[in-house]
Design a protein around this motif. Structure first.
Motif, PDB file in Angstrom:
ATOM      1  N   LYS A 101      -5.703   7.498  -7.148  1.00  0.00           N
ATOM      2  CA  LYS A 101      -4.365   6.935  -7.522  1.00  0.00           C
ATOM      3  C   LYS A 101      -3.686   6.433  -6.672  1.00  0.00           C
ATOM      4  N   TYR A 102      -3.790   6.625  -5.564  1.00  0.00           N
ATOM      5  CA  TYR A 102      -3.145   5.947  -4.244  1.00  0.00           C
ATOM      6  C   TYR A 102      -3.400   4.441  -4.174  1.00  0.00           C
ATOM      7  N   GLY A 103      -4.607   3.950  -4.800  1.00  0.00           N
ATOM      8  CA  GLY A 103      -4.984   2.495  -4.618  1.00  0.00           C
ATOM      9  C   GLY A 103      -4.744   2.118  -6.050  1.00  0.00           C
ATOM     10  N   LEU A 104      -4.596   3.002  -7.377  1.00  0.00           N
ATOM     11  CA  LEU A 104      -4.229   2.163  -8.773  1.00  0.00           C
ATOM     12  C   LEU A 104      -2.777   1.840  -8.774  1.00  0.00           C
ATOM     13  N   PHE A 105      -2.079   2.837  -7.926  1.00  0.00           N
ATOM     14  CA  PHE A 105      -0.768   2.458  -7.927  1.00  0.00           C
ATOM     15  C   PHE A 105      -0.358   1.111  -7.351  1.00  0.00           C
ATOM     16  N   LEU A 106      -1.102   0.571  -6.659  1.00  0.00           N
ATOM     17  CA  LEU A 106      -0.915  -0.744  -6.058  1.00  0.00           C
ATOM     18  C   LEU A 106      -1.198  -2.060  -6.837  1.00  0.00           C
TER      19      LEU A 106
END
Length: 472
Positions: free
Chosen positions: A95-100
């Motif tokens: 989710k740290y990447g998906l959020f972006l």
């Protein structure tokens, strides 16, 4: 999967025209070798493009497990059929990447530094930086493919054709067996080694640890139940607050591990030390002085990186080089350590420090002040190759960690690169565009996290629902 070439524009003349616009020609790339030209033109991946018209259209993730860690791989797609790969740091949430994603859609990936400035506010120290750093890797991969140049070229060129790697080794409770394992690593051709010999090795040795009755000091990782009287579990207690001390007998036992390893691997290869456990400055200094005669390459993370004054106290009291940095996000905290002369070396993990460009800046700042830079890494070949390009482009680089010698399918996750990836302790820096690798879909699918799909659609992350500006 990356999209194949369109029928139009796939002939050699069209390719040469586009390549010339990007400042390259096949003759320059392959020294007039027709066989290499044909090999390049016949690849499925569309390597050159019209960079000014390139737009990000999607971001998806495939999470690999037991590599040996859990590692989410990012794929950023574009409107011209080329994709870029990055990797969220081992152990971090996808989710740290998906959020972006919503902050990237419609943007030109050929401006990786500008886009990084837009999203770096969403990163933090340790694994919290994973998404921001993984995106930066993918942007550098995309930009390199768009312009037809390897990632190191976008960092200013390379200082070396081969990057030295060092091997980390699992801890074993018997010093002689531990030494055998280290010798096995050396026999792989490695010219640089690192060992773990922390306080946990004293578990079955009475009269070696003061304060151990009230805490499970063998558990540095994870979060076991809170011990009676402790604010947190041992693994979540910062070093100065653990109350742990090591007796002279305990230090002698720990030093004997180093003695046996040195007997086995000799003194021709550098030998570094990693993860001692959570104890304070005084015990750290006593242990460091006890093992000084074994001439270790560095002492890693003896206290948390943010205790600058304590690091300076340790560094000034011992003669073995000190090192920290694997959990630091961005250059500013490295600058504090370097300017204070608190450590002898720095060790960014590119998947936490900010990606290729930011890590290159960290290395350059350290180099100007006479500080060497090692690089921490534990992940898949995607992040590994990002590290290789950054290491090639950074003058004061010493060695890059490799954590997956015991994973037989590790190299099979990628294609497009010379195999074996590492040989005789070094990795050849690729000359192909971007990071120089593509994913092997079959192998990656075989090692996906249970319940996840291979780059599943992520439409739910398309829309921005906040105002992100940090100033007024």
């Amino acid at each position: 999967m990356l999209k194949e070439h369109n029928a139009t524009g796939d002939n050699r003349r069209d390719f040469l025209r586009k390549s010339a616009l990007g400042g390259l020609s096949l003759g320059m790339m392959f020294n007039g070798n027709p066989a290499k030209e044909v090999e390049f033109l016949s690849q499925k991946v569309k390597r050159s493009s019209s960079p000014s018209d390139l737009k990000i259209t999607d971001l998806r993730i495939a999470t690999v497990v037991r590599a040996p860690m859990t590692c989410p791989i990012i794929r950023i797609d574009t409107n011209q059929g080329i994709s870029g790969y990055g990797e969220i740091r081992d152990g971090a949430s996808a989710k740290y990447g998906l959020f972006l994603k919503s902050r990237l859609l419609g943007k030109n990936p050929c401006t990786p530094e500008m886009l990084f400035k837009d999203i770096k506010q969403f990163g933090g120290h340790g694994r919290a930086a994973g998404g921001v750093c993984g995106v930066e890797m993918a942007l550098m991969d995309l930009a390199g493919k768009a312009y037809g140049v390897p990632a190191y070229q976008m960092l200013g060129g390379k200082y070396r054709d081969y990057v030295r790697i060092y091997g980390d080794t699992p801890t074993l409770p018997d010093p002689v067996e531990f030494a055998k394992k280290m010798k096995e690593r050396q026999d792989l051709g490695l010219t640089f080694l690192k060992m773990d010999f922390g306080v946990g090795l004293l578990k079955n040795h009475p009269h070696t640890v003061v304060g151990g009755l009230n805490t499970d000091y063998t558990r540095q990782w994870g979060d076991p139940p809170k011990m009676k009287g402790n604010a947190r579990s041992y693994s979540q207690t910062k070093h100065p607050f653990s109350g742990i001390q090591i007796t002279d007998e305990g230090i002698e036992i720990m030093a004997n591990f180093v003695h046996e390893v040195r007997k086995s691997v000799g003194y021709e290869v550098p030998l570094a030390a990693d993860h001692f456990g959570h104890f304070g400055v005084n015990t750290a200094i006593r242990l460091a002085n006890a093992i000084e005669k074994y001439r270790l390459a560095w002492l890693e993370d003896m206290v948390p990186w943010f205790y600058t004054d304590q690091w300076k106290q340790i560094t000034e009291a011992v003669n073995t080089p000190t090192l920290t940095g694997e959990d630091i996000f961005l250059k500013e905290e490295f600058i504090k350590l370097i300017d204070a002369r608190a450590v002898d070396m720095v060790q960014p993990d590119l998947a936490s420090s900010g990606g290729l460009i930011e890590t290159k800046k960290i290395g350059d700042y350290a180099e100007e002040r006479g500080i060497p830079m090692a690089m921490h890494f534990a992940g898949t070949p995607v992040s590994f190759m990002a590290n290789v390009h950054c290491a090639a482009a950074t003058e004061n680089f010493v060695a890059l960690e490799h954590h997956s010698f015991d994973v037989p399918w590790w190299e099979d996750m990628v294609t497009g690169i010379e195999k074996p990836i590492y040989k005789d302790g070094f990795v050849k820096v690729p000359e192909t565009p971007g990071l120089g690798i593509d994913l092997n879909e079959k192998v990656v699918k075989e090692h996906l996290k249970d319940g996840t799909l291979y780059f599943a659609p992520t439409e739910e992350w398309n829309e921005i629902d906040s105002w992100d500006r940090t100033w007024s």
